[in-house]
Design an enzyme around this catalytic site. Structure first.
Site, PDB file in Angstrom:
ATOM      1  N   HIS A 208       0.857  -1.180   0.000  1.00 12.32           N
ATOM      2  CA  HIS A 208       0.000   0.000   0.000  1.00 12.32           C
ATOM      3  C   HIS A 208       0.899   1.237   0.000  1.00 12.32           C
ATOM      4  O   HIS A 208       2.016   1.204   0.507  1.00 12.32           O
ATOM      5  CB  HIS A 208      -0.872  -0.048   1.267  1.00 12.32           C
ATOM      6  CG  HIS A 208      -1.953   0.976   1.332  1.00 12.32           C
ATOM      7  ND1 HIS A 208      -1.719   2.294   1.673  1.00 12.32           N
ATOM      8  CD2 HIS A 208      -3.299   0.877   1.146  1.00 12.32           C
ATOM      9  CE1 HIS A 208      -2.854   2.955   1.692  1.00 12.32           C
ATOM     10  NE2 HIS A 208      -3.833   2.133   1.363  1.00 12.32           N
TER      11      HIS A 208
ATOM     12  N   GLN B 244      -4.659  -5.584   6.911  1.00 16.05           N
ATOM     13  CA  GLN B 244      -5.551  -6.542   6.265  1.00 16.05           C
ATOM     14  C   GLN B 244      -5.530  -7.916   6.927  1.00 16.05           C
ATOM     15  O   GLN B 244      -6.258  -8.808   6.497  1.00 16.05           O
ATOM     16  CB  GLN B 244      -5.156  -6.686   4.789  1.00 16.05           C
ATOM     17  CG  GLN B 244      -5.270  -5.416   3.980  1.00 16.05           C
ATOM     18  CD  GLN B 244      -6.700  -4.986   3.738  1.00 16.05           C
ATOM     19  OE1 GLN B 244      -7.625  -5.796   3.775  1.00 16.05           O
ATOM     20  NE2 GLN B 244      -6.898  -3.702   3.472  1.00 16.05           N
TER      21      GLN B 244
END
Length: 418
Positions: free
Chosen positions: A134, A212
């Site tokens: 990310h 996540q």
């Protein structure tokens, strides 16, 4: 609806958003929890009650409301520490999100205030990340190498969406390895223990972006092999505006404060200051009090459901989705096409159709909410030669019927563009 011992119908009743109807009476099919999860009544009510009856600033007031608010805030720290099996509650630092937690760590390297050789950084030193990160785990390191002259290196990604792990990328010049525990695009769960063992052999620290993974799997930070772990509240049925940095106590002790101000100090003179012990050294100013209380309620909720059950349920959903998406002509899955070492996030393209169009039609005609774009992971999309993907991500409140609704919607999208 019971999946792997999980009563999903009962769970869905806890989330008020699923009681609403979309235009034309369509039900909401929410497949965007990888971006942000929905919130149960238990979290909403806890935050409302704290604001209404217990709110005051924490750690400062010698009155009942101040004590109640402080107890609730610090109680949330206890809950988070227990949830991730932290050896000590003082190893849990509250931040505003995972991005701030990652930036906090990056700030420690090359800082002239730090004398610990693990954090010294300059030309010839190396930082290792991966191509699947990310942006929150890319940009802070880019800024750091600009400030220090260090070198940024990365692991690649294989054609099937796995980490292309080459231990030789980590050398005796590596100061930190910072990678995702689970990819927000591919769903890939990375071989953290193997990477950490090599990093520690070379004398480097290890930071995990667990945004996540913590919401979806049982996580024991003391067994991961990492030195530092970052995650966020809004992806784990908690509120936005609250995140967590966990770190081994001696590592946090060696790091300098990230922000200066009230509550992070021990004593202040006009020419110098001394700092409070961790975790308060990193929590300057009025913290996100109600958000922390909400995160504590989210931890209570997930614990009550059972993380093992949530993981098993999502595994069932993911297996169903992998099978179902194979039946969609022209669909290209970006990421592992088997259930092994992956989570419930599936990103894909449809031949000849832009993901933005896919997402719009799914929403307008089927009430299916998915994410479209590069998901703050543009380098990963460049690696696969595509500008964007459509991403469906699952959580404890989703059903196989909702995945079937997604597949029906994708067939409809193809008819529209035929």
């Amino acid at each position: 609806m019971t999946y792997d011992g999980l009563d999903v119908e009962k769970i869905r009743k806890d989330f008020p958003v699923f009681s609403r109807e979309l235009p034309d009476g369509r039900p909401l099919v929410y497949l965007d929890s990888g971006n942000s999860s929905q919130k149960p009544n238990q979290v909403i009510d806890t935050m409302r009650e704290h604001l209404a009856f217990h709110y005051s600033n924490v750690g400062r007031a010698m009155h009942l409301l101040g004590a109640e608010s402080t107890d609730a805030y610090e109680g949330a720290r206890d809950k988070v520490a227990g949830f991730i099996r932290a050896p000590s509650r003082d190893e849990v630092v509250f931040t505003k999100n995972a991005s701030e937690a990652l930036n906090l760590v990056a700030y420690s390297f090359g800082n002239p205030a730090v004398t610990d050789p693990r954090f010294t950084l300059g030309p010839g030193d190396e930082i290792v990340i991966s191509e699947m990160e990310h942006h929150s785990n890319i940009v802070p390191w880019q800024l750091l190498v600009q400030r220090t002259g260090a070198t940024l290196k990365w692991f690649g990604v294989t054609g099937d969406g796995r980490l292309d792990y080459d231990p030789g990328v980590i050398t005796e010049r590596t100061k930190i390895v910072s990678i995702a525990h689970q990819s927000n695009v591919l769903g890939t769960v990375n071989p953290v223990a193997e990477v950490a063992a090599r990093a520690h052999e070379m004398g480097a620290l290890v930071l995990l972006d667990a945004s996540q993974s913590v919401p979806h799997h049982p996580v024991d930070v003391s067994r991961l092999g990492a030195d530092l772990v970052a995650f966020t509240g809004h992806k784990m049925v908690g509120p936005s505006g609250i995140g967590v940095l966990w770190g081994r106590a001696e590592v946090l002790d060696a790091m300098p404060p990230f922000l200066g101000g009230g509550e992070m100090i021990e004593a202040v003179w006009m020419d110098r200051s001394t700092y409070a012990p961790v975790p308060h050294k990193f929590e300057a100013g009025t913290p996100p009090i109600v958000e922390a209380v909400g995160l504590g309620a989210a931890v209570d909720y997930l614990t009550g459901v059972g993380m093992e059950s949530i993981e098993a349920h999502e595994r069932t959903l993911t297996a169903h989705a992998l099978d179902a998406l194979r039946e969609v002509p022209g669909l290209r899955l970006i990421g592992p096409d088997t259930i092994e070492e992956r989570g419930g996030t599936l990103s894909f393209t449809l031949e000849g159709i832009h993901p933005h169009d896919v997402g719009q039609i799914l929403d307008d005609h089927f009430g299916v909410a998915v994410r479209v774009g590069h998901h703050c992971a543009r380098p990963l999309h460049l690696r696969f030669g595509i500008p964007a993907t459509t991403r469906a991500s699952f959580y404890l409140y989703n059903t196989t019927g909702e995945i079937d609704a997604l597949v029906r919607g994708l067939h409809h999208v193809q008819k529209v563009f035929a």
